[in-house]
Structures are given as structure tokens and as C-alpha cells.
Scaffold this active site. Structure first.
Site, PDB file in Angstrom:
ATOM      1  N   TYR A   2       0.905  -1.013   0.108  1.00 28.29           N
ATOM      2  CA  TYR A   2       0.008  -0.151   0.044  1.00 28.29           C
ATOM      3  C   TYR A   2       0.927   1.192  -0.016  1.00 28.29           C
ATOM      4  O   TYR A   2       1.804   1.329   0.979  1.00 28.29           O
ATOM      5  CB  TYR A   2      -0.694  -0.013   1.226  1.00 28.29           C
ATOM      6  CG  TYR A   2      -1.846   1.208   1.538  1.00 28.29           C
ATOM      7  CD1 TYR A   2      -3.077   1.071   0.556  1.00 28.29           C
ATOM      8  CD2 TYR A   2      -1.568   2.046   2.252  1.00 28.29           C
ATOM      9  CE1 TYR A   2      -3.667   2.240   0.771  1.00 28.29           C
ATOM     10  CE2 TYR A   2      -2.505   3.242   2.387  1.00 28.29           C
ATOM     11  CZ  TYR A   2      -3.552   3.367   1.510  1.00 28.29           C
ATOM     12  OH  TYR A   2      -4.676   4.361   1.620  1.00 28.29           O
TER      13      TYR A   2
ATOM     14  N   ASP B 204       9.411   2.596  -0.378  1.00 26.10           N
ATOM     15  CA  ASP B 204       8.299   3.255   0.494  1.00 26.10           C
ATOM     16  C   ASP B 204       8.726   2.867   1.701  1.00 26.10           C
ATOM     17  O   ASP B 204       8.276   2.027   2.514  1.00 26.10           O
ATOM     18  CB  ASP B 204       7.047   2.742   0.056  1.00 26.10           C
ATOM     19  CG  ASP B 204       6.001   3.331   0.905  1.00 26.10           C
ATOM     20  OD1 ASP B 204       6.128   3.888   1.863  1.00 26.10           O
ATOM     21  OD2 ASP B 204       4.593   2.957   0.348  1.00 26.10           O
TER      22      ASP B 204
ATOM     23  N   LYS C 110       4.253  10.038   8.059  1.00 31.81           N
ATOM     24  CA  LYS C 110       3.999  10.712   9.336  1.00 31.81           C
ATOM     25  C   LYS C 110       5.211  10.797  10.496  1.00 31.81           C
ATOM     26  O   LYS C 110       5.243  11.576  11.464  1.00 31.81           O
ATOM     27  CB  LYS C 110       2.813   9.884  10.049  1.00 31.81           C
ATOM     28  CG  LYS C 110       3.060   8.292   9.839  1.00 31.81           C
ATOM     29  CD  LYS C 110       1.752   7.969   9.323  1.00 31.81           C
ATOM     30  CE  LYS C 110       1.874   6.249   8.725  1.00 31.81           C
ATOM     31  NZ  LYS C 110       0.689   5.952   8.029  1.00 31.81           N
TER      32      LYS C 110
HETATM   33  N1  HOZ Z   1      -4.060   2.836   5.975  1.00 32.31           N
HETATM   34  C1  HOZ Z   1      -3.464   2.962   7.354  1.00 32.31           C
HETATM   35  C2  HOZ Z   1      -2.845   1.716   7.723  1.00 32.31           C
HETATM   36  N2  HOZ Z   1      -2.122   0.790   7.105  1.00 32.31           N
HETATM   37  C3  HOZ Z   1      -4.619   3.529   8.185  1.00 32.31           C
HETATM   38  C4  HOZ Z   1      -4.766   4.673   8.392  1.00 32.31           C
HETATM   39  C5  HOZ Z   1      -5.676   5.481   9.490  1.00 32.31           C
HETATM   40  O1  HOZ Z   1      -6.688   4.925   9.612  1.00 32.31           O
HETATM   41  O2  HOZ Z   1      -5.059   6.129  10.234  1.00 32.31           O
END
Ligand code: HOZ
Length: 426
Positions: free
Chosen positions: A144, A239, A267
């Protein structure tokens, strides 16, 4: 444990926000029940609106490496906020964070700040295309890279969890430019490169996949990707939104001693504030506007609060590299304890772990890619998740997500988690 205030908030939220959440995995659809709403966190603990306390294994999906509300980070954000929350013009803090990251991570010459991991990956493939003059990219099933159109093809995380790994709304033209291969299957990548290597701008990979559960690379996989990229003139993108500064100061590049051409961050470089970045060799990065022709921009890019928070967190890590050994020891302790309990109760399971990324898959087969991840027992995970929640442990609310440990966790917390596992599954 009771959740009346969370339930009330969720009922209100679903009238106002699609699914009641601003990011799908949070809705608890994968585990059933109603999501918990949080009001604060400190160190390793989350507190919900009903004042229940949980040991946290999400860490805001990675960035809370030293725990929530880390005092030096909070102080830095407060100080920066007092000087204005945004300028839309250059600031000293951007230069300081850029210098720190380039000092901490090997092989990087230049970095561009953006606002999220999605933006970082989206910009990195545009840059790879601009640099190579080629259109296609290769990604791995179950990886992802955020929700930009090009990546929502056999994607992991919520897309995988909710059965929409290839999203409607992505045009056939965009989808045709994204090739996919099985994660950890170098042979398949070799075949694709033999066929279409000269048309590939980039290969993008999560060096340790974290969006289909935690899946470390098979020996030789990342090295093989590097060699194929060299052979065919393809830009290799790591990534590192999850692995950057989490597995090592220099991320996966340092850990595996492999040089990517571009890396992306999210983040963690803002200690959990909305931020991202892409970085790499000057030869490629200098194709970015305004020095080069590849366009990318943003008023909030290099936001002073995010820069100040990131600088405080990364400085702390830089000055205390022993953090990674401590985290690894804690994660190893947890893994051992979980294995003992799971063996004792006769559970079929696989635990994958690398450093402070870990998770349990139910089912006894090896989990090394998308196909083997989806074969695991997600019904059992639901029982486990709710059992843990009721015992005061907050896990990711989906089977296909890595857990992230923080160094704020004590050995008592880890023992409590191991005990909670016994109670949740018996
Ligand atoms: N796509 C995020 C985990 N792989 C989740 C993001 C979220 O809900 O903060």
C-alpha cells in the site's frame, strides 16, 4: 469494559462522515462492532472517551516510536505554533529537518517535504516518470503506497481488508500503467522486466511490507530488485512510510544495506503530524520544480509545526541510537511470550516480526505475500481483537495491518499483553 460515549459519537459520526470515519480501517468493519473514540494518549497508553485505558500497538500506524505526547515533541510544537501555524513561504525549520534527515539516512542527497505518505509516493512516481521518460510502474500485490490512483491496484491495508484492492474510480488508462507482481517473488519480477523492463519508470516496494500484516523480505528479494533496476535503468523506490526511522535510523536502506534511488516517508518525520517527504540522489531530485520540470507544490508543504515536531523526535533518536536495540529486545520479549501462550493453548498461528513491527496471523502456513496473507483466519482474528480490546490492549482493527511497538512500553505492559492474549483466546 463499556463504551457508551464512543457508541454515541459513532452514531453521530455516521450521519456526518462516510462510514463515520475519515480513514476506512478505523471503522471496525473488519472486526465488527463499533469503533472506539479516543480523547488522549500518553506514552504507551490510549484513553478513550469513556475513560478506558489501553496499551497501544498502533502508535498512530508507526510514528509514535517513543510513545505519545513525548514531552520534547509537545514543547517543540507549542513553541512553533506560537510563531504561526503556516507561512506558505520558506522557514528555517524546513532546512533544519532536511539537514537532519539527510545526515541520518545513508545515500540521500536531497529531500522534498510534502504533507502525507500518499503525496510522497504519488510525487515519487511522477518524478521517476519524468526522469526516465517512461510511463509504467511496477508495484507488489498487497503493498500500500497511499490512495493515489496509480497505487489502488491490488493494494493492501483497508483496500485489501474491505475487498476493494483495485478501486472503482481509477481509470483503465491509469490502471494499465501499473503492473503488479507477487511480493517476494523475484522470478516474476525478472519475467516482467524481460518483457517490459525498458518501459518501466519505477519499481516501488515496501521493503518490509506492513499493509498486509508484517511481511519481511525473503533473502535476496530486495537485492534482486536493485540488480534488475540497474540492469533495465529503472528507478527503485523504497516506500519507507512505515519502515523509515522505525527499523533503523537509516531505515531499510541501512538495515539491508541496499541503496534505493528514491525513498518516501510519511508521518514519522513529523512525529505524527500530517507530513511526508521524498528523497534521493541529486541527479533525480534535481528534476523537481523549480530546478527541474517535474511539477509538485503545496502551501502546507514544510509546515512549521510538522517540521518542529519531526526535528524534536528525530533529534532524540539521533542522539540515542540505543533505542533500536531496546525496541528490538522488547519486541523479541513480546514475540517469545506470545508464542509460549499460543503454543500452550494449541492455536494455529504464524508470527512475523522485524524489529518493532510484528503481528500474529491465525493459520499455520508461512505468510510471505498477498495470497498467503488472505488465506489466514480472519474470523479468529476478530475474536482475538475484541478479546484484547476488552482486556485493555488496542491492536490494529484489521488482520492485515502490522502492529507497531513504542519504546514507552514497559516489560509490565508486554506481560499484560501476553496475559491478555491467553484470556482473549481461551
Ligand atoms: N492505511 C493505514 C494503515 N495501513 C490506516 C490509516 C488510518 O486509519 O489512520
Amino acid at each position: 469494559m463499556q463504551f457508551p460515549k464512543s457508541k454515541q459519537l459513532f452514531e453521530q459520526a455516521i450521519q456526518l462522515i462516510p462510514g463515520g470515519v475519515n480513514s476506512p480501517v478505523r471503522a471496525f468493519k473488519a472486526v465488527g462492532g463499533s469503533p472506539v473514540f479516543f480523547k488522549k494518549a500518553a506514552g504507551a497508553y490510549l484513553y478513550d472517551e469513556d475513560d478506558n485505558r489501553y496499551i497501544d500497538y498502533i502508535g498512530s500506524w508507526g510514528p509514535m516510536l517513543l510513545g505519545h505526547a513525548y514531552p520534547k515533541v509537545i514543547e517543540a510544537v507549542q513553541k512553533a505554533a506560537a510563531d504561526s501555524t503556516s507561512f506558505g513561504a520558506p522557514t528555517r525549520r524546513e532546512v533544519e529537518l532536511a539537514a537532519l534527515i539527510l545526515d541520518m539516512v545513508p545515500f540521500l542527497d536531497k529531500i522534498r517535504m510534502v504533507n502525507s505518505g500518499t503525496e510522497a509516493c504519488m510525487s515519487a512516481i511522477r518524478l521517476a516518470r519524468g526522469y526516465t521518460g517512461r510511463n509504467k510502474i511496477l508495484k507488489f500485490e498487497g503493498n500500500y503506497h497511499g490512495h493515489a490512483d496509480s497505487f489502488l491496484i491490488k493494494a493492501g491495508s483497508g483496500a485489501l481488508t474491505f475487498g476493494t484492492p483495485s478501486s472503482p474510480g481509477v481509470t483503465p488508462g491509469t490502471a494499465a500503467d501499473t503492473l503488479t507482481a507477487r511480493h517476494n517473488d523475484l522470478e516474476q519480477v525478472r519475467e516482467i522486466c524481460a518483457r517490459e523492463g525498458s518501459e518501466l519508470a519505477a519499481i516501488i516496494v515496501e521493503p518490509v511490507a506492513g499493509n498486509m500484516g508484517c511481511i519481511p523480505p525473503e533473502p535476496g528479494f530486495l537485492e534482486g530488485l536493485r540488480a534488475l533496476c540497474d540492469q533495465y535503468g529503472i528507478v527503485l523506490i523504497f516506500d519507507e512510510v512505515m519502515t523509515g526511522f522505525r527499523l533503523a535510523k537509516g531505515g531499510a536502506q541501512e538495515l539491508f544495506e541496499i541503496q534505493a534511488d528514491l525513498v518516501t516517508y510519511g508521518k514519522i518525520i513529523g512525529a505524527g503530524l500530517p507530513v511526508g517527504a521524498y528523497a534521493g540522489k541529486a541527479e533525480i531530485m534535481d528534476k523537481v520544480s523549480p530546478v527541474g520540470p517535474v511539477y509538485q507544490a503545496g502551501t502546507l508543504s514544510g509546515n512549521p509545526l510538522a517540521m518542529a515536531a519531526g526535528f524534536a523526535l528525530l533529534s532524540e533518536i539521533h542522539e540515542n541510537p540505543g533505542i533500536y536495540t531496546e525496541l528490538d529486545q522488547k519486541a523479541a520479549y513480546l514475540e517469545k511470550g506470545l508464542r509460549e501462550v499460543l503454543d500452550e493453548i494449541g492455536e494455529q498461528y504464524t508470527i512475523n516480526r522485524l524489529g518493532s513491527m510484528i503481528n500474529i496471523f491465525f493459520g499455520s502456513h508461512k505468510v510471505k505475500d498477498y495470497d498467503t496473507a488472505v488465506m489466514t483466519d480472519t474470523e479468529r482474528f476478530k475474536d482475538y481483537f475484541h478479546g484484547m480490546l476488552h482486556n485493555g490492549v488496542y491492536l490494529p482493527p484489521a488482520a492485515f495491518e502490522s502492529w507497531f511497538l513504542s519504546n514507552a512500553l514497559t516489560y509490565d505492559d508486554l506481560d499484560a499483553t501476553i496475559q491478555a492474549t491467553r484470556q482473549a483466546l481461551t
